[in-house]
Write an enzyme that holds these catalytic residues in place. Structure first.
Site, mmCIF file in Angstrom:
data_model
loop_
_atom_site.group_PDB
_atom_site.id
_atom_site.type_symbol
_atom_site.label_atom_id
_atom_site.label_comp_id
_atom_site.label_asym_id
_atom_site.label_seq_id
_atom_site.Cartn_x
_atom_site.Cartn_y
_atom_site.Cartn_z
ATOM 1 N N TYR A 34 -11.959 -6.206 -5.884
ATOM 2 C CA TYR A 34 -12.636 -5.878 -4.626
ATOM 3 C C TYR A 34 -14.078 -6.361 -4.666
ATOM 4 C CZ TYR A 34 -8.446 -3.356 -3.626
ATOM 5 O OH TYR A 34 -7.132 -3.054 -3.406
ATOM 6 N N TYR A 77 -9.489 3.145 8.185
ATOM 7 C CA TYR A 77 -8.681 2.215 7.401
ATOM 8 C C TYR A 77 -8.732 2.670 5.955
ATOM 9 C CZ TYR A 77 -7.119 -1.991 5.004
ATOM 10 O OH TYR A 77 -6.440 -2.872 4.195
ATOM 11 N N HIS A 115 -2.611 -1.149 4.631
ATOM 12 C CA HIS A 115 -1.663 -2.205 4.273
ATOM 13 C C HIS A 115 -1.012 -1.830 2.953
ATOM 14 C CE1 HIS A 115 -4.594 -4.341 6.871
ATOM 15 N NE2 HIS A 115 -3.502 -4.882 7.359
ATOM 16 N N ALA A 123 4.716 3.756 -2.782
ATOM 17 C CA ALA A 123 3.627 3.985 -1.822
ATOM 18 C C ALA A 123 4.179 4.185 -0.417
ATOM 19 C CB ALA A 123 2.645 2.818 -1.846
ATOM 20 N N PHE A 126 5.623 7.607 -0.130
ATOM 21 C CA PHE A 126 4.528 8.582 -0.189
ATOM 22 C C PHE A 126 3.883 8.727 1.190
ATOM 23 C CE2 PHE A 126 -0.089 9.302 -0.705
ATOM 24 C CZ PHE A 126 -0.075 10.537 -1.336
ATOM 25 N N TYR A 127 3.503 7.609 1.792
ATOM 26 C CA TYR A 127 2.828 7.672 3.087
ATOM 27 C C TYR A 127 3.753 8.182 4.190
ATOM 28 C CZ TYR A 127 -1.251 5.358 1.141
ATOM 29 O OH TYR A 127 -2.357 5.065 0.400
ATOM 30 N N TYR A 141 -0.138 -11.916 3.588
ATOM 31 C CA TYR A 141 -1.385 -11.145 3.658
ATOM 32 C C TYR A 141 -2.179 -11.273 2.357
ATOM 33 C CZ TYR A 141 -4.482 -7.083 4.142
ATOM 34 O OH TYR A 141 -5.567 -6.257 4.206
#
Length: 162
Positions: A34, A77, A115, A123, A126-127, A141
């Site tokens: 990042y 986000y 994303h 994941a 989970f979401y 992406y």
């Protein structure tokens, strides 16, 4: 948890003095690096970015960016949410995500999104438990990981009156 096994999970804000903790976690958790804008956005989000501690050990984080929506209002986000593998399944990710969902409700922010790499089934499930839905698929992406495609997951939040 059973009696005698109660362990403290606490959340703490990310500030200049502890942003290195977030950088170390991200290096351990994610296959991408990042940039400075990520960390600037995380710091700027205030309470929407948190570190999670398990018995005073930093083991997870959520980092968000606040965005203006067309027509006014804000949306959140989720840039990253992660917990170190040995500490998964203990409710830490749940605590982090619920913290942000609660903040959104209190501040009348009606939308959260993120994303997720298309093969990250853990994941995605989970979401989905928190009411996120796959709203789009974005081809290519990611640039340096396989598969390069991601899902866009979105949650619309109903406000709470306090």
């Amino acid at each position: 948890m059973g009696a005698g096994r109660e362990v403290s999970i606490s959340l703490d804000g990310v500030r200049d003095k502890n942003v290195m903790q977030l950088k170390k976690l991200n290096t351990a958790l994610f296959p991408v690096r990042y940039n400075d804008k990520y960390y600037a956005d995380a710091l700027a989000s205030g309470d929407f970015t948190k570190l999670a501690y398990y018995s005073d050990i930093c083991v997870g984080s959520i980092a968000c960016r606040l965005e203006k929506k067309e027509g006014g209002g804000l949306r959140v986000y989720i840039m990253t949410l992660g917990v170190l593998a040995p500490y998964r399944g203990l409710g830490i990710g749940t605590k982090l995500l619920n913290h942000v969902i609660d903040l959104c409700s209190k501040q009348n922010i009606s939308e959260m999104y993120l994303h997720v790499q298309t093969n990250n089934e853990d994941a995605i499930s989970f979401y989905k438990k928190f009411g996120f839905e796959i709203t789009d698929t974005i081809q290519n992406y990611y640039t340096n990981i396989t598969p390069p495609d991601c899902y866009l997951l979105t949650k619309f939040i109903t406000e709470t009156k306090n």
